[in-house]
Design a protein around this motif. Structure first.
Motif, PDB file in Angstrom:
ATOM      1  N   LEU A  79      30.290  47.585 -39.695  1.00  0.00           N
ATOM      2  CA  LEU A  79      30.416  46.389 -39.152  1.00  0.00           C
ATOM      3  C   LEU A  79      29.218  44.812 -39.763  1.00  0.00           C
ATOM      4  O   LEU A  79      28.638  45.627 -39.936  1.00  0.00           O
ATOM      5  N   TYR A  80      29.365  44.203 -40.032  1.00  0.00           N
ATOM      6  CA  TYR A  80      28.668  43.069 -40.486  1.00  0.00           C
ATOM      7  C   TYR A  80      28.633  41.469 -40.039  1.00  0.00           C
ATOM      8  O   TYR A  80      29.597  41.231 -39.943  1.00  0.00           O
ATOM      9  N   TYR A  81      27.437  41.391 -39.236  1.00  0.00           N
ATOM     10  CA  TYR A  81      27.869  39.789 -39.144  1.00  0.00           C
ATOM     11  C   TYR A  81      26.485  39.026 -39.918  1.00  0.00           C
ATOM     12  O   TYR A  81      25.177  39.664 -40.103  1.00  0.00           O
ATOM     13  N   LEU A  82      26.824  38.048 -40.731  1.00  0.00           N
ATOM     14  CA  LEU A  82      26.242  37.395 -41.360  1.00  0.00           C
ATOM     15  C   LEU A  82      26.656  35.940 -40.938  1.00  0.00           C
ATOM     16  O   LEU A  82      27.040  36.023 -39.963  1.00  0.00           O
ATOM     17  N   ILE A  83      25.363  35.321 -41.677  1.00  0.00           N
ATOM     18  CA  ILE A  83      25.312  33.821 -41.113  1.00  0.00           C
ATOM     19  C   ILE A  83      24.530  32.465 -42.090  1.00  0.00           C
ATOM     20  O   ILE A  83      22.785  33.995 -43.028  1.00  0.00           O
ATOM     21  N   ARG A  84      24.805  31.837 -42.809  1.00  0.00           N
ATOM     22  CA  ARG A  84      23.473  30.832 -43.135  1.00  0.00           C
ATOM     23  C   ARG A  84      23.072  30.787 -43.213  1.00  0.00           C
ATOM     24  O   ARG A  84      21.943  30.838 -41.376  1.00  0.00           O
ATOM     25  N   LYS A  85      20.903  30.227 -43.793  1.00  0.00           N
ATOM     26  CA  LYS A  85      19.913  30.505 -43.637  1.00  0.00           C
ATOM     27  C   LYS A  85      20.185  28.491 -42.434  1.00  0.00           C
ATOM     28  O   LYS A  85      19.186  29.530 -41.925  1.00  0.00           O
ATOM     29  N   GLU A  86      20.338  28.174 -43.051  1.00  0.00           N
ATOM     30  CA  GLU A  86      20.266  27.183 -42.293  1.00  0.00           C
ATOM     31  C   GLU A  86      20.441  27.262 -40.666  1.00  0.00           C
ATOM     32  O   GLU A  86      19.633  26.760 -39.723  1.00  0.00           O
ATOM     33  N   ASP A  87      21.646  28.381 -40.565  1.00  0.00           N
ATOM     34  CA  ASP A  87      21.829  28.031 -38.738  1.00  0.00           C
ATOM     35  C   ASP A  87      20.730  29.098 -38.267  1.00  0.00           C
ATOM     36  O   ASP A  87      21.070  29.020 -37.248  1.00  0.00           O
ATOM     37  N   LEU A  88      20.770  30.334 -39.271  1.00  0.00           N
ATOM     38  CA  LEU A  88      19.871  30.870 -38.329  1.00  0.00           C
ATOM     39  C   LEU A  88      18.537  30.299 -38.287  1.00  0.00           C
ATOM     40  O   LEU A  88      18.262  30.501 -36.736  1.00  0.00           O
ATOM     41  N   LEU A  89      17.782  29.562 -39.086  1.00  0.00           N
ATOM     42  CA  LEU A  89      16.541  28.555 -38.591  1.00  0.00           C
ATOM     43  C   LEU A  89      16.986  28.038 -37.265  1.00  0.00           C
ATOM     44  O   LEU A  89      15.825  27.453 -37.128  1.00  0.00           O
ATOM     45  N   SER A  90      17.689  27.111 -37.381  1.00  0.00           N
ATOM     46  CA  SER A  90      18.066  26.270 -36.005  1.00  0.00           C
ATOM     47  C   SER A  90      19.007  26.911 -34.573  1.00  0.00           C
ATOM     48  O   SER A  90      19.591  26.377 -34.433  1.00  0.00           O
ATOM     49  N   PHE A  91      19.224  28.712 -35.028  1.00  0.00           N
ATOM     50  CA  PHE A  91      19.681  29.273 -33.764  1.00  0.00           C
ATOM     51  C   PHE A  91      20.853  28.670 -33.258  1.00  0.00           C
ATOM     52  O   PHE A  91      21.586  29.270 -32.296  1.00  0.00           O
ATOM     53  N   ARG A  92      21.839  28.958 -34.391  1.00  0.00           N
ATOM     54  CA  ARG A  92      22.925  27.933 -34.593  1.00  0.00           C
ATOM     55  C   ARG A  92      24.124  29.730 -34.432  1.00  0.00           C
ATOM     56  O   ARG A  92      24.706  29.890 -35.338  1.00  0.00           O
ATOM     57  N   PHE A  93      24.565  30.716 -33.431  1.00  0.00           N
ATOM     58  CA  PHE A  93      24.674  32.332 -33.560  1.00  0.00           C
ATOM     59  C   PHE A  93      25.977  31.654 -34.125  1.00  0.00           C
ATOM     60  O   PHE A  93      26.592  32.980 -34.488  1.00  0.00           O
ATOM     61  N   GLU A  94      26.610  31.047 -33.229  1.00  0.00           N
ATOM     62  CA  GLU A  94      28.229  30.753 -32.806  1.00  0.00           C
ATOM     63  C   GLU A  94      28.312  30.463 -34.117  1.00  0.00           C
ATOM     64  O   GLU A  94      29.971  30.486 -34.333  1.00  0.00           O
ATOM     65  N   ASN A  95      27.679  30.249 -35.622  1.00  0.00           N
ATOM     66  CA  ASN A  95      28.409  29.871 -36.886  1.00  0.00           C
ATOM     67  C   ASN A  95      28.564  31.528 -38.189  1.00  0.00           C
ATOM     68  O   ASN A  95      28.601  31.398 -39.130  1.00  0.00           O
ATOM     69  N   ALA A  96      27.942  32.644 -36.483  1.00  0.00           N
ATOM     70  CA  ALA A  96      27.829  33.274 -37.562  1.00  0.00           C
ATOM     71  C   ALA A  96      29.274  34.287 -38.460  1.00  0.00           C
ATOM     72  O   ALA A  96      30.094  33.597 -38.060  1.00  0.00           O
ATOM     73  N   HIS A  97      29.607  35.541 -39.683  1.00  0.00           N
ATOM     74  CA  HIS A  97      30.849  35.433 -39.877  1.00  0.00           C
ATOM     75  C   HIS A  97      30.559  37.358 -39.406  1.00  0.00           C
ATOM     76  O   HIS A  97      29.447  37.744 -40.435  1.00  0.00           O
ATOM     77  N   ALA A  98      31.719  37.512 -39.056  1.00  0.00           N
ATOM     78  CA  ALA A  98      31.559  39.369 -39.089  1.00  0.00           C
ATOM     79  C   ALA A  98      32.617  39.245 -40.181  1.00  0.00           C
ATOM     80  O   ALA A  98      33.788  39.176 -40.567  1.00  0.00           O
ATOM     81  N   MET A  99      32.315  40.857 -41.094  1.00  0.00           N
ATOM     82  CA  MET A  99      33.451  40.910 -42.260  1.00  0.00           C
ATOM     83  C   MET A  99      33.409  42.854 -41.426  1.00  0.00           C
ATOM     84  O   MET A  99      31.901  43.441 -40.928  1.00  0.00           O
ATOM     85  N   VAL A 100      34.084  43.506 -42.146  1.00  0.00           N
ATOM     86  CA  VAL A 100      33.737  44.834 -42.310  1.00  0.00           C
ATOM     87  C   VAL A 100      33.901  45.388 -43.691  1.00  0.00           C
ATOM     88  O   VAL A 100      35.298  45.084 -44.647  1.00  0.00           O
ATOM     89  N   GLN A 101      33.201  46.609 -44.073  1.00  0.00           N
ATOM     90  CA  GLN A 101      33.892  46.929 -45.564  1.00  0.00           C
ATOM     91  C   GLN A 101      33.823  48.211 -44.782  1.00  0.00           C
ATOM     92  O   GLN A 101      32.956  49.378 -44.063  1.00  0.00           O
TER      93      GLN A 101
END
Length: 273
Positions: free
Chosen positions: A249-271
């Motif tokens: 299970l992976y949670y990824l986030i755009r760099k600008e969202d990470l730096l602004s602590f907008r963690f609600e914009n993270a996206h989860a994927m499974v491989q």
């Protein structure tokens, strides 16, 4: 072996925190742990995801939380907040892969800045016991992380597959084989995680995306999407957490969202394999 391949991989190195998850954890408010009851503010509403057949909803499972003040002692975690609690939820019941926009409800990430106001939340009564996970300790250790073969050859198309694996083996010599981690590069099992996130977040489904359209997003994706949290299989006593065939299970986030602590914009994927 060509030293230039090692140099190129080194230029892409990212710091990460490898995670060991296992022993039962003693409760500590706002403490880092896998499972158990999440520590949340009083007005918290437990997240629900859509049922697979799109009729009705069900509660997500609480995956893990991290004490940001504790993580701040690691140089690898300097991009994360210096305080508060970072919490992860996922729909373990339906196990969406995050490969299309209609699966956005299958995961949530929260950042609670003030740990002092948090208290353990009871599980929703409609959450089946098998989706309530035991509270387990998480131990962190700093390591270097390198890109997947696909991402590396996208950035350096002149390099060979054999050269990549030889260089990677040399750079990883003596490193832990643990796969759960915070930050760094994702350990890709199938396609590029960054490109997949960029496609889905642009309203496209990976189920039927043509290669021509996929290529359009490659350059922007690799510089935009970063790994936030990666969870491998977890085993402790009689408990086992696994997705698909030894999947992650992976949670990824755009760099600008990470730096602004907008963690609600993270996206989860499974491989999985």
């Amino acid at each position: 072996m060509d030293d230039s391949c090692i140099e190129k991989l080194e230029s892409l190195k990212r710091d990460s925190l490898m995670l060991e998850i296992g022993d039962p954890a003693v409760y500590e408010k706002g403490g880092t742990r896998f499972g158990g009851n999440p520590d949340v503010p009083e007005d918290f509403e437990w997240p629900f995801g859509k049922n697979r057949n799109k009729s009705g909803t069900h509660p997500l499972s609480f995956i893990a939380q991290f004490d940001c003040s504790d993580l701040s002692r690691y140089e690898s975690a300097e991009v994360l907040p210096k305080k508060g609690v970072l919490s992860f939820f996922y729909d373990k019941q339906d196990q969406p892969w995050g490969i299309s926009p209609d699966e956005f409800s299958g995961a949530r990430v929260y950042w609670f800045p003030d740990k002092s106001i948090l208290n353990p939340a009871p599980f929703p009564s409609c959450l089946d016991d098998c989706f309530r996970f035991p509270s387990l300790k998480i131990k962190a250790e700093e390591h270097s992380s390198y890109p997947s073969l696909e991402d590396f050859l996208t950035l350096f198309p002149g390099e060979s597959e054999n050269g990549y694996f030889e260089a990677l083996a040399k750079l990883r010599k003596g490193c832990s084989s643990l796969s759960s981690k915070l930050l760094g590069w994702p350990d890709v099992i199938q396609d590029s995680m960054a490109v997949s996130c960029e496609l889905v977040r642009n309203g496209l489904s990976l189920r039927d995306i043509p290669d021509k359209k996929r290529k359009k997003f490659i350059d922007s994706a690799l510089g935009s999407w970063l790994l936030l949290f990666q969870l491998d299989m977890v085993e402790s006593g009689d408990f086992s957490f696994m997705l698909g065939d030894c999947g992650m299970l992976y949670y990824l986030i755009r760099k600008e969202d990470l730096l602004s602590f907008r963690f609600e914009n993270a996206h989860a994927m499974v491989q999985c394999y």
